[in-house]
Design an enzyme around this catalytic site. Sequence first.
Site, short mmCIF file in Angstrom:
data_model
loop_
_atom_site.label_atom_id
_atom_site.label_comp_id
_atom_site.label_asym_id
_atom_site.label_seq_id
_atom_site.Cartn_x
_atom_site.Cartn_y
_atom_site.Cartn_z
N TYR A 73 0.84 -1.21 0.00
CA TYR A 73 0.00 0.00 0.00
C TYR A 73 0.87 1.25 0.00
CZ TYR A 73 -3.79 3.19 0.85
OH TYR A 73 -4.69 4.21 0.71
N PHE A 125 -7.60 21.06 -24.71
CA PHE A 125 -7.87 19.63 -24.79
C PHE A 125 -9.08 19.37 -23.90
CE2 PHE A 125 -7.77 15.17 -23.70
CZ PHE A 125 -7.93 14.67 -24.98
N THR A 126 -9.92 18.44 -24.32
CA THR A 126 -11.24 18.24 -23.68
C THR A 126 -11.16 18.11 -22.15
OG1 THR A 126 -11.00 15.89 -24.17
CG2 THR A 126 -12.26 17.20 -25.75
N ASP A 216 1.66 20.04 -20.60
CA ASP A 216 0.97 18.76 -20.78
C ASP A 216 1.95 17.92 -21.60
OD1 ASP A 216 -0.42 16.57 -21.59
OD2 ASP A 216 -2.29 17.63 -21.97
N LYS A 259 0.14 7.28 -23.55
CA LYS A 259 0.56 7.66 -24.90
C LYS A 259 2.06 7.37 -25.08
CE LYS A 259 -3.42 10.13 -24.49
NZ LYS A 259 -4.23 10.10 -23.26
N ARG A 383 -13.31 14.80 -33.98
CA ARG A 383 -12.66 15.90 -33.26
C ARG A 383 -13.13 17.20 -33.90
NH1 ARG A 383 -10.19 13.94 -28.42
NH2 ARG A 383 -12.41 14.16 -28.20
N PHE A 449 -18.94 14.07 -26.21
CA PHE A 449 -18.53 13.20 -27.31
C PHE A 449 -18.40 11.73 -26.91
CE2 PHE A 449 -14.18 12.85 -25.79
CZ PHE A 449 -14.07 13.99 -25.00
#
Length: 462
Positions: A73, A125-126, A216, A259, A383, A449
């Site tokens: 943990y 970005f969303t 980001d 990514k 998009r 979306f």
Amino acid sequence: MKKRTIAEPYKIKVVEPIKVTTRKHREKAIKEAGYNTFLLKSEDVYIDLLTDSGTNAMSDNQWAGMMLGDEAYAGSRNFYNLEKAVQEIYGYRHIVPTHQGRGAEHIISKVLIENGDFIPGNMYFTTTRLHQELAGGTFIDVIIDEAHDPAADFEFKGNVDFNKLATLVKKVGAAKIPYFSLQANTNMAGGQPFSMENLKELSEYFKKKKIKIILDATRAVENAYFIKKRESGYKTKSVKTILKEICSYTYGCTMSSKKDHYCNIGGFLATNDEKVFTNAKELVVIYEGLHTYGGLAGRDMEAIARGIYECVKDENIAARIRQVEYLGNKLLKAKVPIVVPIGGHGVFLDAKKILEHIPQEQFSAQALTSALYIDSGVRGMERGAVSAGRDKQGKNIYPKLELVRLAIPRRVYTNLHMDVVAESVIEIYNNREKIKGLKITYEPEKLRFFQARFKQTSWRRG
Ligand code: F0G
């Protein structure tokens, strides 16, 4: 000497069968999914280009690391391996793991944004924008105009427009701007990089104004690769060195390891600032998990740590971009309108241009995404106006870019798969007048979306 072929720097050890379906099957499946590719069952998809997020193939070394998960943990050894990897490769001192990128976005927004603040950035970005808004902020797009034009063949479409930025600073004052939201390889613009020159200038500009830059870093390796390829002075530098330089101009980062790091899950927040680190640690235990696991299993943290070292190898990132370019160049050759230059994580079809007979109010990119699926079982993602959502008054936002993204997972498909995709896109392009527009039948209030449903309309422009 004749130019020689460069193959992938890996071979395939495990394969996963995929299924070709009939057109009739797909017509039924997309109708049942409300013409939203997010609502399709994955087993009904042949080639899945919905996203490059969490869909990548990990290496044998990453899988071996999964067996070395220390599932304690607190204080898992894999956390320390992850911390070391981020310190070595990205150069930030402190890290807080999160279950994925938006977990880090949630926390940094809560730590830095106060009600009434403004957050400028190089295109939204969303999830990033939503977390900024939920924390009381307003996102302001200050990317250069070229980014909003699919046909503008400019090498650094992720760059910041300093006139737009200065106008905002003058209007609201630096005190109302907690940070600049800098996205590497801007996703919604088509996977487009910023230049190091632009970033350096941004960093100088903000030093005087005492505004932080939060990166980001989700696709920062891809951005670093484009800098190496396109910017003078970087040709002989490694992607690893360039990535570190990018991070050195920033105050911290949020990261989705789904990514660049080839992982199926995971992310983190990193910073050099003690106070931000302390505050982030207080919040992560509420929303994600203890600060040494942040919602991840030990084995996931190990896969990220190993992925970090792998993704900065020049041959790996070069192979990744080469495949995206392979698909993009096939479409360009057939004169299909796509975003140029070809992006880092996928090829973006210009739905506005392809479906001139469908007005944007009928969600042309969503319609094109459905048509592609019906033709070949290839799944892309809208998009455009559906992703952009509604403004604070509830009105639909109609962005300049109305795109279909064909995002390519890393190390998953071969170039023959890309040939199939190209053939299908070209077929659709040649029969584009048959495609019908769409109408929303259901939409959730936020990030619509993902779950919105549609039906086909019969009405056409002209
Ligand atoms: N930032 C960027 C630039 C992204 O592309 C994403 C995710 C996130 C943050 C959020 O990360 O998904 O791990 O929570 N993009 C995915 C995509 C969903 O398909 O482009 P996450």
